[in-house]
Scaffold this motif. Structure first.
Motif, short mmCIF file in Angstrom:
data_model
loop_
_atom_site.label_atom_id
_atom_site.label_comp_id
_atom_site.label_asym_id
_atom_site.label_seq_id
_atom_site.Cartn_x
_atom_site.Cartn_y
_atom_site.Cartn_z
N HIS A 199 0.83 -1.21 0.00
CA HIS A 199 0.00 0.00 0.00
C HIS A 199 0.87 1.26 0.00
N ALA A 202 -1.01 4.48 -0.58
CA ALA A 202 -1.72 4.99 0.59
C ALA A 202 -0.76 5.69 1.54
N ARG A 257 -6.03 -2.20 10.74
CA ARG A 257 -6.49 -2.22 9.35
C ARG A 257 -7.65 -1.26 9.14
N LYS A 258 -8.62 -1.31 10.04
CA LYS A 258 -9.78 -0.42 9.91
C LYS A 258 -9.35 1.05 10.03
N VAL A 261 -7.61 2.11 6.77
CA VAL A 261 -8.59 2.29 5.69
C VAL A 261 -9.33 3.60 5.87
N VAL A 264 -7.13 6.42 4.72
CA VAL A 264 -7.04 6.48 3.26
C VAL A 264 -8.28 7.15 2.68
N ARG A 265 -9.44 6.79 3.18
CA ARG A 265 -10.68 7.41 2.70
C ARG A 265 -10.67 8.91 2.99
#
Length: 272
Positions: A199, A202, A257-258, A261, A264-265
């Motif tokens: 990633h 990211a 991980r959450k 993410v 990144v959003r």
């Protein structure tokens, strides 16, 4: 990025108990960093006061684990030179260092020296130490009950922490005992490899958008902990270090991980 470079002994002047926050992000205290390092350590350098030549520091490699308060536990043979030294003088220090994990410069590793008396344990304390030590060193079961082996514990009175270049302080023994190891320590290397390998886009977005380093041409995630993560960012003007926080403390890889993410959003949302 500003970090302490004061090398004073305790009482010589204040040193920070934690790193100055980067990008306003909370970072682990040095006491927390020390407890994390101790929790992972399986080998250390034990320094005792030599009997011959008298008074000189004598360093030796020992296997180690720690108890619930972060106090190092050692299984020592009466035949060993360091054990003979301890029977005469209990004063000792123990150097613990992070595993190299491919780093080219060993001085970039975190390490700490715990200073205090190192004495043999008896009764219930020795039995508890046996359980903890064998959990960390199962192969020691082959010699743990030899009559010349005994469990010792170093009780820290002071700790010197060096977290690589420019990150250092003396840590109070009470603060060290009260601190909690980072819950991600065992998984951190895998998280970093995954993010940097799979990633990379990211990670660069984190640097450019969330950290505001708009001229970043590359970024590497260098550490991750319960509070957030740090980046080494490449720019035309040279490398920069930055830190970004998680919205809330995390304790598992799934929570990391959450959180990644979500960041990144957020970064992509700002670009849009």
């Amino acid at each position: 990025m500003s970090r302490s470079t004061d090398h004073g002994r305790p009482g010589a002047g204040p040193e920070p108990a934690a790193d100055p926050p980067l990008q306003g992000a909370k970072a682990p205290s040095h006491a927390e960093r020390c407890r994390t390092l101790a929790q992972r350590a399986r080998a250390a350098t034990l320094c005792t006061l030599a009997r011959d030549p008298a008074g000189y520091p004598y360093g030796s490699l020992v296997a180690v684990t720690v108890d619930a308060h972060g106090r190092p536990l050692l299984l020592l043979s009466a035949l060993a030179e360091h054990t003979g030294n301890l029977k005469v003088r209990a004063e000792a220090s123990l150097l613990l260092a992070e595993p190299a994990e491919g780093l080219a410069d060993p001085l970039a590793l975190g390490r700490m020296t715990l200073i205090g008396p190192c004495r043999p344990l008896e009764g219930a304390e020795a039995a508890a130490a046996r359980t903890s030590f064998l959990a960390a060193h199962p192969r020691a079961s082959y010699y743990v009950d030899f009559t010349d082996f005994s469990f010792y514990r170093l009780d820290p009175v002071s700790i010197r922490y060096v977290g690589g270049f420019g990150r250092m302080s003396w840590v109070e023994a009470d603060a060290y005992a009260a601190a909690e190891p980072d819950p991600l320590a065992a998984d951190a290397a895998g998280i970093l490899e995954h993010m940097n390998t799979d990633h990379a886009d990211a990670v660069l977005a984190y640097a450019k958008v969330l950290a505001g380093i708009k001229d970043a041409t590359g970024a590497t995630m260098t550490s991750v902990d319960r509070y957030g993560f740090e980046l080494d960012v490449i720019t035309p003007a040279g490398p920069k270090a930055t830190r970004l926080p998680f919205d809330a403390q995390v304790s598992t890889t799934d929570e990391v991980r959450k959180a990644m993410v979500a960041l990144v959003r957020e970064a992509r949302g700002r670009i849009a």
